[in-house]
Write an enzyme that holds these catalytic residues in place. Structure first.
Site, PDB file in Angstrom:
ATOM      1  N   TRP A 130      36.312  33.036  94.634  1.00  0.00           N
ATOM      2  CA  TRP A 130      36.592  32.050  93.924  1.00  0.00           C
ATOM      3  C   TRP A 130      35.739  30.790  94.182  1.00  0.00           C
ATOM      4  CZ3 TRP A 130      40.258  27.390  95.462  1.00  0.00           C
ATOM      5  CH2 TRP A 130      40.600  26.613  94.406  1.00  0.00           C
ATOM      6  N   ASP A 211      44.268  33.521 101.807  1.00  0.00           N
ATOM      7  CA  ASP A 211      44.529  32.820 100.669  1.00  0.00           C
ATOM      8  C   ASP A 211      45.263  33.818  99.899  1.00  0.00           C
ATOM      9  OD1 ASP A 211      44.683  31.352  98.576  1.00  0.00           O
ATOM     10  OD2 ASP A 211      42.686  31.020  98.260  1.00  0.00           O
ATOM     11  N   LYS A 246      50.737  29.686  90.484  1.00  0.00           N
ATOM     12  CA  LYS A 246      50.922  30.726  89.329  1.00  0.00           C
ATOM     13  C   LYS A 246      52.112  31.243  89.496  1.00  0.00           C
ATOM     14  CE  LYS A 246      46.321  29.789  89.988  1.00  0.00           C
ATOM     15  NZ  LYS A 246      45.240  29.756  89.127  1.00  0.00           N
TER      16      LYS A 246
HETATM   17  C1  LMR Z   1      41.167  29.814  88.551  1.00  0.00           C
HETATM   18  O1  LMR Z   1      40.374  30.357  89.280  1.00  0.00           O
HETATM   19  O2  LMR Z   1      40.577  29.735  87.346  1.00  0.00           O
HETATM   20  C2  LMR Z   1      42.066  28.918  89.061  1.00  0.00           C
HETATM   21  O3  LMR Z   1      42.462  29.123  90.171  1.00  0.00           O
HETATM   22  C3  LMR Z   1      42.161  27.385  88.664  1.00  0.00           C
HETATM   23  C4  LMR Z   1      41.156  26.584  89.475  1.00  0.00           C
HETATM   24  O4  LMR Z   1      41.546  25.815  90.063  1.00  0.00           O
HETATM   25  O5  LMR Z   1      39.964  27.240  89.672  1.00  0.00           O
END
Ligand code: LMR
Length: 396
Positions: A130, A211, A246
């Site tokens: 992420w 996470d 979520k």
């Molecule tokens: C995502 O990856 O789209 C979500 O977790 C929202 C975010 O805050 O990035």
């Protein structure tokens, strides 16, 4: 002072939502930010959560601060949800949790805690991970490096390469793992791999940092965290960050927690004082509303059962959408085999197209996805799936 600043580009994920909103094309499709949507494209409040919020509204009699570590029913309920109600860790004195503003706020506390414990620690993240993980680690001033995780060309896990890298690590290393429903790839660590990672962590002494943002979005609430539970049952120390954005649909209420697992009850108590102190320095104490609602929900058997049903519905819908997209793509005789999408979990998958193709799809079809070709599965619907498949087939 502000004249010294130069503008930053939009956030890689949040910027997509802004661009999508501004697009006037009536056929536009949002496959960007990871937010669950129904067939109509709405993100409704879950009924079980709505009932819990109503109970909260009817019973709350003060807006004074809550305790610094957060809502106790929330913390107790979430620890049981993640670790399992009968997990011996829960009565060991080694586990402490603190409520924080969402997964992001909780991650920040975790990274700052690591920095206090070992400023020379290096945080290993999956390649890819992420985008905000890396930003948060860097903002804390910690070193970071990526371990092999996903073979984009062949759409599969790089399990052997990952293990070889982890085998070189030691006590100065922290390994950030996605508990389930890997973001952005959808490709999860297998049960066998969890066992091997746990054994390596014990042998080499690196600290796992897990996470969990999608518990219940993969297979079910228990299966999704089986690997995490095995890992933390073996290692002396670990950190877990859990988001309620979520699976409880509480995105805007910024509801999450950080859980530390320490070697002894004494070090657990010490770690807790640091997490609370770090939180005090950043935002003082967490927002109340989301945590209080989840605390009410998890303490009530009927509401919990209702929530589990709603969660299973969301999960099932995303599974069906995966299968539907794969079928629609194959119907168009595309050369690429997309069946890997069916074997993945959660909200995301990589289509595996290049950034130019992503841009072409955005320009010509007003279909929005991350530059990496990550799509939010929940943005697909029966009414737009043909349009999406046409667009992908066209750029391929
Ligand atoms: C995502 O990856 O789209 C979500 O977790 C929202 C975010 O805050 O990035």
């Amino acid at each position: 002072m502000f004249q010294q600043l130069t503008s930053l580009p939009p956030d890689p994920l949040l910027g997509i939502a802004v661009a999508y909103r501004q697009d006037t094309n009536p056929k536009k499709v949002d496959l960007g930010v990871g937010v669950y949507k129904t067939e109509d494209g709405n993100t409704p409040i879950l009924t079980s959560v709505s009932k819990s919020l109503q109970i909260l509204l009817d019973s709350e009699d003060s807006k004074s601060y809550i305790q610094a570590r957060g809502n106790q029913a929330f913390l107790d309920g979430m620890e049981k949800l993640v670790l399992g109600a009968n997990n011996p860790l829960l009565t060991s004195g080694r586990v402490e949790s603190v409520q924080a503003p969402g997964g992001t706020g909780s991650l920040k506390l975790g990274f700052e805690l690591i920095k206090r414990g070992n400023p020379n620690a290096k945080i290993w993240v999956s390649d890819p991970t992420w985008a905000n993980h890396v930003a948060l680690i860097k903002s804390t001033g910690l070193a970071t490096e990526a371990y092999p995780y996903y073979d984009k060309a062949n759409s599969k896990l790089k399990a052997d390469e990952m293990l070889s890298t982890l085998a070189e690590l030691g006590p100065n290393d922290v390994v950030l793992l996605h508990g389930c429903c890997h973001n952005p790839t959808g490709e999860d660590i297998t049960p066998e791999l969890w066992t091997k990672i746990a054994d390596l962590a014990v042998e080499k002494g690196f600290v796992p940092f897990i996470d969990i943002a999608y518990q219940g979005f993969g297979a079910d609430l228990e299966t999704d965290v089986a690997g995490v539970r095995e890992l933390v049952s073996k290692v002396p120390e670990a950190l877990i960050v859990t988001s309620c954005s979520k699976n409880f649909g509480l995105y805007r209420e910024r509801t999450g927690l950080i859980t530390t697992i320490s070697e002894t009850p004494v070090s657990a108590g010490i770690a807790l004082t640091h997490v609370l102190n770090i939180a005090r320095e950043i935002y003082s104490m967490p927002p109340s509303y989301g945590g209080a609602a989840v605390g009410i929900l998890l303490a009530d058997d009927a509401l919990t059962t209702e929530w589990k049903t709603e969660l299973a519905e969301m999960c099932g819908r995303m599974r069906n959408l995966r299968a539907l997209l794969v079928d629609k793509l194959h119907e168009r005789n595309v050369e690429k085999d997309f069946s890997f999408i069916n074997n993945q979990n959660g909200m995301f998958t990589f289509l595996g197209i290049n950034p130019e193709q992503v841009q072409q799809i955005r320009d010509e079809y007003a279909i929005y996805m991350a530059g990496s070709s990550r799509i939010n599965i929940a943005g697909i619907s029966n009414s737009n799936v043909d349009y999406i498949a046409d667009a992908v087939a066209a750029v391929l």
